[in-house]
Write a protein that holds these residues in place. Structure first.
Motif, PDB file in Angstrom:
ATOM      1  N   LEU A 145       0.853  -1.276  -0.025  1.00  0.00           N
ATOM      2  CA  LEU A 145      -0.078  -0.068  -0.124  1.00  0.00           C
ATOM      3  C   LEU A 145       0.845   1.306  -0.329  1.00  0.00           C
ATOM      4  N   LEU A 146       1.953   1.134   0.740  1.00  0.00           N
ATOM      5  CA  LEU A 146       2.722   2.540   0.860  1.00  0.00           C
ATOM      6  C   LEU A 146       3.441   2.594  -0.394  1.00  0.00           C
ATOM      7  N   ASN A 147       4.074   1.449  -1.076  1.00  0.00           N
ATOM      8  CA  ASN A 147       4.856   1.695  -2.271  1.00  0.00           C
ATOM      9  C   ASN A 147       3.764   2.320  -3.224  1.00  0.00           C
ATOM     10  N   ASP A 148       2.776   1.509  -3.564  1.00  0.00           N
ATOM     11  CA  ASP A 148       1.891   2.134  -4.535  1.00  0.00           C
ATOM     12  C   ASP A 148       1.090   3.536  -4.144  1.00  0.00           C
ATOM     13  N   ALA A 149       1.494   3.773  -3.198  1.00  0.00           N
ATOM     14  CA  ALA A 149       0.828   5.406  -2.981  1.00  0.00           C
ATOM     15  C   ALA A 149       2.149   6.228  -3.042  1.00  0.00           C
ATOM     16  N   GLY A 150       3.073   5.823  -3.572  1.00  0.00           N
ATOM     17  CA  GLY A 150       4.180   6.766  -3.889  1.00  0.00           C
ATOM     18  C   GLY A 150       5.228   6.817  -2.955  1.00  0.00           C
ATOM     19  N   PHE A 151       5.312   5.879  -1.876  1.00  0.00           N
ATOM     20  CA  PHE A 151       6.166   6.213  -0.877  1.00  0.00           C
ATOM     21  C   PHE A 151       7.212   5.136  -1.065  1.00  0.00           C
ATOM     22  N   GLU A 152       8.282   4.867  -0.361  1.00  0.00           N
ATOM     23  CA  GLU A 152       9.462   3.837  -0.451  1.00  0.00           C
ATOM     24  C   GLU A 152       9.274   3.178   0.742  1.00  0.00           C
ATOM     25  N   ALA A 153       9.061   1.702   0.668  1.00  0.00           N
ATOM     26  CA  ALA A 153       8.874   0.914   1.825  1.00  0.00           C
ATOM     27  C   ALA A 153       9.636  -0.255   1.570  1.00  0.00           C
ATOM     28  N   ARG A 154      10.086  -0.958   2.676  1.00  0.00           N
ATOM     29  CA  ARG A 154      10.767  -2.225   2.758  1.00  0.00           C
ATOM     30  C   ARG A 154      10.485  -2.776   3.792  1.00  0.00           C
ATOM     31  N   ILE A 155      10.544  -4.437   3.915  1.00  0.00           N
ATOM     32  CA  ILE A 155      10.084  -5.248   4.769  1.00  0.00           C
ATOM     33  C   ILE A 155      11.578  -5.441   5.735  1.00  0.00           C
ATOM     34  N   ALA A 156      11.578  -5.342   7.013  1.00  0.00           N
ATOM     35  CA  ALA A 156      12.586  -5.697   7.885  1.00  0.00           C
ATOM     36  C   ALA A 156      12.347  -7.040   8.742  1.00  0.00           C
ATOM     37  N   GLU A 157      13.419  -7.678   8.607  1.00  0.00           N
ATOM     38  CA  GLU A 157      13.253  -8.988   9.412  1.00  0.00           C
ATOM     39  C   GLU A 157      14.035  -8.948  10.766  1.00  0.00           C
ATOM     40  N   GLY A 158      13.578  -9.275  11.821  1.00  0.00           N
ATOM     41  CA  GLY A 158      14.509  -9.316  13.232  1.00  0.00           C
ATOM     42  C   GLY A 158      13.905 -10.367  14.224  1.00  0.00           C
ATOM     43  N   SER A 159      14.206 -10.312  15.360  1.00  0.00           N
ATOM     44  CA  SER A 159      13.958 -11.056  16.331  1.00  0.00           C
ATOM     45  C   SER A 159      13.204 -10.266  17.687  1.00  0.00           C
ATOM     46  N   LEU A 160      12.221 -10.806  18.145  1.00  0.00           N
ATOM     47  CA  LEU A 160      11.640 -10.249  19.359  1.00  0.00           C
ATOM     48  C   LEU A 160      11.881 -11.093  20.470  1.00  0.00           C
ATOM     49  N   THR A 161      11.894 -10.353  21.634  1.00  0.00           N
ATOM     50  CA  THR A 161      12.265 -11.129  23.032  1.00  0.00           C
ATOM     51  C   THR A 161      10.686 -11.788  23.330  1.00  0.00           C
ATOM     52  N   LEU A 162      10.750 -12.717  24.099  1.00  0.00           N
ATOM     53  CA  LEU A 162       9.639 -13.366  24.651  1.00  0.00           C
ATOM     54  C   LEU A 162       8.510 -12.312  25.040  1.00  0.00           C
ATOM     55  N   ASN A 163       9.054 -11.386  25.722  1.00  0.00           N
ATOM     56  CA  ASN A 163       7.985 -10.512  26.152  1.00  0.00           C
ATOM     57  C   ASN A 163       7.496  -9.642  25.214  1.00  0.00           C
ATOM     58  N   GLN A 164       8.144  -9.481  24.181  1.00  0.00           N
ATOM     59  CA  GLN A 164       7.848  -8.451  23.195  1.00  0.00           C
ATOM     60  C   GLN A 164       6.640  -9.392  22.349  1.00  0.00           C
ATOM     61  N   ALA A 165       7.073 -10.818  21.920  1.00  0.00           N
ATOM     62  CA  ALA A 165       6.283 -11.628  21.198  1.00  0.00           C
ATOM     63  C   ALA A 165       4.893 -11.919  21.979  1.00  0.00           C
ATOM     64  N   ASN A 166       5.118 -12.062  23.367  1.00  0.00           N
ATOM     65  CA  ASN A 166       3.957 -12.344  24.101  1.00  0.00           C
ATOM     66  C   ASN A 166       2.787 -10.882  24.022  1.00  0.00           C
ATOM     67  N   LEU A 167       3.229  -9.599  23.618  1.00  0.00           N
ATOM     68  CA  LEU A 167       2.621  -8.619  23.758  1.00  0.00           C
ATOM     69  C   LEU A 167       1.681  -8.619  22.441  1.00  0.00           C
ATOM     70  N   LEU A 168       2.133  -9.406  21.551  1.00  0.00           N
ATOM     71  CA  LEU A 168       1.254  -9.333  20.298  1.00  0.00           C
ATOM     72  C   LEU A 168      -0.068 -10.239  20.491  1.00  0.00           C
ATOM     73  N   PHE A 169       0.149 -11.404  21.429  1.00  0.00           N
ATOM     74  CA  PHE A 169      -1.029 -11.906  21.662  1.00  0.00           C
ATOM     75  C   PHE A 169      -2.023 -11.375  22.782  1.00  0.00           C
ATOM     76  N   GLN A 170      -1.377 -10.697  23.587  1.00  0.00           N
ATOM     77  CA  GLN A 170      -2.154  -9.947  24.694  1.00  0.00           C
ATOM     78  C   GLN A 170      -2.876  -9.076  23.988  1.00  0.00           C
ATOM     79  N   THR A 171      -2.681  -8.355  22.965  1.00  0.00           N
ATOM     80  CA  THR A 171      -3.397  -7.266  22.298  1.00  0.00           C
ATOM     81  C   THR A 171      -4.336  -7.785  21.190  1.00  0.00           C
ATOM     82  N   SER A 172      -4.032  -8.811  20.684  1.00  0.00           N
ATOM     83  CA  SER A 172      -5.095  -9.410  19.594  1.00  0.00           C
ATOM     84  C   SER A 172      -5.991 -10.272  20.257  1.00  0.00           C
TER      85      SER A 172
END
Length: 795
Positions: A145-172
């Motif tokens: 969506l961002l690229n098609d809208a005229g911006f420059e976007a890329r996908i970064a890959e990294g690693s979460l801590t267990l607490n950070q990964a757990n945050l995803l489930f807490q919110t969802s």
């Protein structure tokens, strides 16, 4: 979705759940284009000759019908323009978001739900349609969506801590997922009412049905819900008795670790600007406790090794002098699951004897004359495709297409008989034919599922007709990676109706002017795609089961696949099956701040899938078999549960070879099987349950997650679905050999009714919503209009 022009490419996206609108258009077509005098006389029982000689449609009737047909197509095109395309078309969505970066980011953050699974499963379109995805899928959508809208976007890959990964489930998982089914606009509803008025048969039930289009998709059937609850309770109580704690949610730490492999989007407005990190999986008001370090970037396309892939193969086994040899009928066909979402794919072995109009008027005779079979995938010979005969001999398709094919087969037969004398084995023989679906996950695991089409090991079929019928089945399968947009479904349906306008106009003209030849080019015929449309009812039906109370999330976590098969129509009945080949999902809930599985919900979901799969096969006067029917005695007589560790106990149940083999397959794959305690030796189906997750599915004796039906054909030789296109060619190839022009009119009318109606009649009385509220009346109308032609068709 990307597509290519090769013979093995995925066809353009298929039509989904609003097939019912398609029914409506088809019914109107039947009503307004075929001469009313012809219809009335067929109901009056007059002879064919009197029908032709005493009732000649007037020019005025033709002009009126032609105007109605044009009006119908105009309304259908208008309806397509009134759909909410932003639910499946990223370009239209960008228009609604004003190409503004903040609007785009907030849409993905707030309107797309986080669901954890491995790798890329849905892609940008599937993620948009389902309004849900994991970190990678959400990032792919946002970056697009961002690229098609005229911006420059890329996908970064990294690693979460267990607490950070757990945050995803807490919110969802902190709130129950809302129903995201679309609703019809007032303009679309008015267009549908106009189509109803145009049909000339005002119907109060239809009006009420159209009015209900604003409701979310659901199945309103107290009997069905009660049946699902009763069977689910039986399974849960039985499993709990033999495995205490089965129904108790268990903590899932491994899913938190799985989510640590993480993706997010970086974007900037100009190349001179600094990259900004956007974590689409977190709502606007939530953030990680510390920055995530990028270990790499994805640009261009997502590598296949981190995508879910689906591979399809077709194979036969030949016995020659006692040795069994496996032959591939085509090169393996493999695609990312995200590119297959909602696309009907069809495989059949086309007999070399079904070519002319005469053949299609006598399907039984043509099948008996078959010498060779051509593997056909999506309407053409697949890459590496090989023709074969009833002895299992492979033949190069170029050689098979010329006059030498018959000589080749005769020589091969003689060779088979000669070599059989050299050893103690049987003569050369085709012993098995099967399809293979392989699901490849991003972690490299492969799960192959076979579907047997013919197996002489179970039943030594010597009847040439029976063998030809089995080999000539048509199989239409579809992959789902998550929820589909209902507007996407209707968009595809309407496109296909519009593509048939030239053909329908020609048929209408011939119905009024019986001496006028129909002028249809090969291109006209090829523009129509006669795949079965029932998948677009089934997949949303699967997603509509009642949820347990609590904070739960039930979602597709790897590719689902459902296959519909139908046999050639050779008599008064036509066998059809629906097979849930794969229905893997995850059911999660938040409990005491930790992520748990929800096995009870998985049982309910699997029982629900089994219950609703037959909806798309429901016909007038049908005979059917599914797991519910096969387990009817279980509620009264109790059940017998066999765990994988007790697999040897089934040897003492007196089961036939096919049932025994398929039960062993389920047990070897780690499933528990639940049988009715009454008469196990006559078992025709069972429940298959994963003891660890609660994943459940009803299985029939064939080893398939199936519903079998035998639909009553309306006339002898009715050409159904896959046979329709060539069947129509038989109708339009000139005057029907040995028949009257009235029979010709019947041929096109009935075959068009069944093809356009998809062979799905009367199936939706308990279904409401944007997808399928029109099905009940539409199916009845198809059926009634087709039966009105019986006297014209003869016996």
């Amino acid at each position: 979705m990307p597509s290519t022009s090769t013979a093995n490419s995925i066809p353009e996206p298929g039509i989904k759940s609003r097939m019912l609108r398609f029914f409506l258009g088809s019914i109107i077509f039947i009503q307004i284009t075929f001469p009313p005098t012809l219809m009335a006389q067929s109901q009056g029982g007059e002879t064919e000759s009197s029908t032709v000689s005493t009732s000649i449609p007037t020019l005025k009737e033709y002009i009126v019908a032609k105007a109605k047909l044009a009006r119908m197509f105009g309304l259908l095109k208008q309806a397509r323009l009134q759909l909410n395309r932003s639910t499946f078309d990223p370009d239209i969505l960008l228009d609604s978001l004003d190409y503004d970066a903040k609007n785009i980011i907030n849409f993905v953050k707030n309107d797309v739900r986080f669901e954890q699974y491995l790798g890329l499963l849905r892609g940008p379109v599937g993620t948009l349609m389902g309004h849900a995805g994991n970190a990678l899928d959400q990032s792919v959508l946002l970056a697009k969506l961002l690229n098609d809208a005229g911006f420059e976007a890329r996908i970064a890959e990294g690693s979460l801590t267990l607490n950070q990964a757990n945050l995803l489930f807490q919110t969802s998982l902190s709130s129950v997922q809302e129903n995201i089914s679309g609703t019809a606009s007032p303009e679309l509803l008015e267009t549908m009412r106009e189509l109803n008025r145009l049909s000339g048969k005002p119907n109060s039930d239809l009006t009420a049905s159209i009015d209900s289009l604003g409701e979310p998709f659901q199945i309103n059937s107290s009997n069905l819900h009660a049946q699902v609850r009763a069977s689910s309770d039986l399974i849960k109580s039985g499993m709990e008795a033999i495995l205490p704690g089965f129904s108790t949610p268990k903590v899932q730490p491994e899913i938190i670790k799985e989510a640590q492999n993480y993706y997010w989007v970086q974007y900037r407005e100009l190349s001179s600007h600094t990259w900004k990190d956007i974590h689409a999986v977190l709502p606007e008001a939530v953030s990680f406790d510390s920055p995530i370090k990028a270990m790499g970037y994805l640009s261009g396309s997502v590598p296949e090794e981190i995508q879910h892939l689906v591979r399809f193969e077709a194979k036969i086994e030949q016995s020659l002098n006692g040795k069994r040899v496996v032959h591939d009928l085509m090169q393996p066909w493999q695609r990312p699951a995200a590119n297959m979402m909602g696309i009907p794919l069809t495989y059949t072995n086309h007999p070399n004897s079904l070519n002319s109009k005469k053949d299609y008027l006598d399907v039984r005779g043509a099948l008996l004359r078959a010498q060779l079979y051509y593997p056909t995938f999506n309407g053409s010979l697949p890459s590496g495709g090989k023709a074969f005969d009833d002895k299992g001999q492979l033949i190069d398709p170029d050689a098979a297409s010329n006059q030498a094919a018959g000589v080749f087969k005769n020589v091969g037969d003689a060779f088979g008989k000669a070599t059989s004398t050299l050893g103690s084995g049987p003569p050369m023989k085709l012993t098995r034919h099967w399809l293979v679906f392989t699901f490849i996950s991003p972690d490299g695991r492969e799960n192959s599922i076979e579907r047997t089409i013919f197996d002489a090991r179970i039943k030594d079929d010597t009847d040439p007709l029976d063998l030809a019928v089995k080999l000539s089945q048509e199989h239409t399968f579809m992959v789902s990676t998550g929820n589909m947009s209902e507007d996407f479904a209707l968009e595809q349906i309407l496109q296909r109706i519009e593509s048939s306008e030239i053909m329908l106009s020609a048929i209408m003209e011939r119905s009024y002017f019986l001496q006028k030849p129909i002028e249809l080019s090969q291109q006209d015929l090829k523009s129509v795609k006669p795949q079965w449309w029932g998948h677009y009812l089934l997949f949303p039906s699967f997603a509509s089961e009642e949820k347990m109370e609590g904070k739960n999330s039930l979602y597709v976590s790897s590719p689902q696949l459902v296959m519909y098969s139908e046999y050639p129509p050779i008599g008064k009945g036509q066998k059809r099956t629906i097979d849930i080949v794969r229905n893997e999902r995850r059911a999660l809930q938040l409990k005491n701040g930790k992520v748990h599985n929800a096995p009870t919900e998985m049982v309910i979901a699997g029982v629900w899938d089994t219950a609703v799969e037959g909806l798309a096969l429901t016909d007038k006067g049908r005979k059917s078999l599914n797991t519910f029917i096969s387990m009817e005695g279980a509620q009264k007589d109790g059940i017998k549960i066999i765990l994988p560790k007790d697999a040897k106990t089934i040897e003492n149940l007196g089961l036939n070879t096919q049932v025994l083999e398929n039960l062993h397959n389920d047990l070897e794959n780690g499933y528990a099987v639940i049988l009715s305690a009454s008469s196990p030796e006559t078992i025709s189906g069972w429940w298959r349950v994963d003891p660890a997750t609660g994943e459940t599915l009803g299985i029939l004796y064939t080893g398939q997650g199936s519903e079998f039906t035998e639909a009553l054909s309306l006339i002898s030789g009715t050409i159904s679905f896959g046979f329709w296109l060539n069947g129509l060619a038989g109708c339009v190839g000139g005057a029907v050999s040995g028949g009257s022009e009235a029979q010709f009119s019947c041929c096109v009318a009935v075959n068009s009714a069944f093809w356009i109606g998809g062979g799905v009649v009367g199936a939706y009385a308990g279904v409401t919503g944007l997808i399928s509220s029109l099905g009940a009346f539409a199916g009845d109308m198809v059926y009634n209009m087709a039966t009105a032609q019986i006297n014209l068709c003869g016996s």
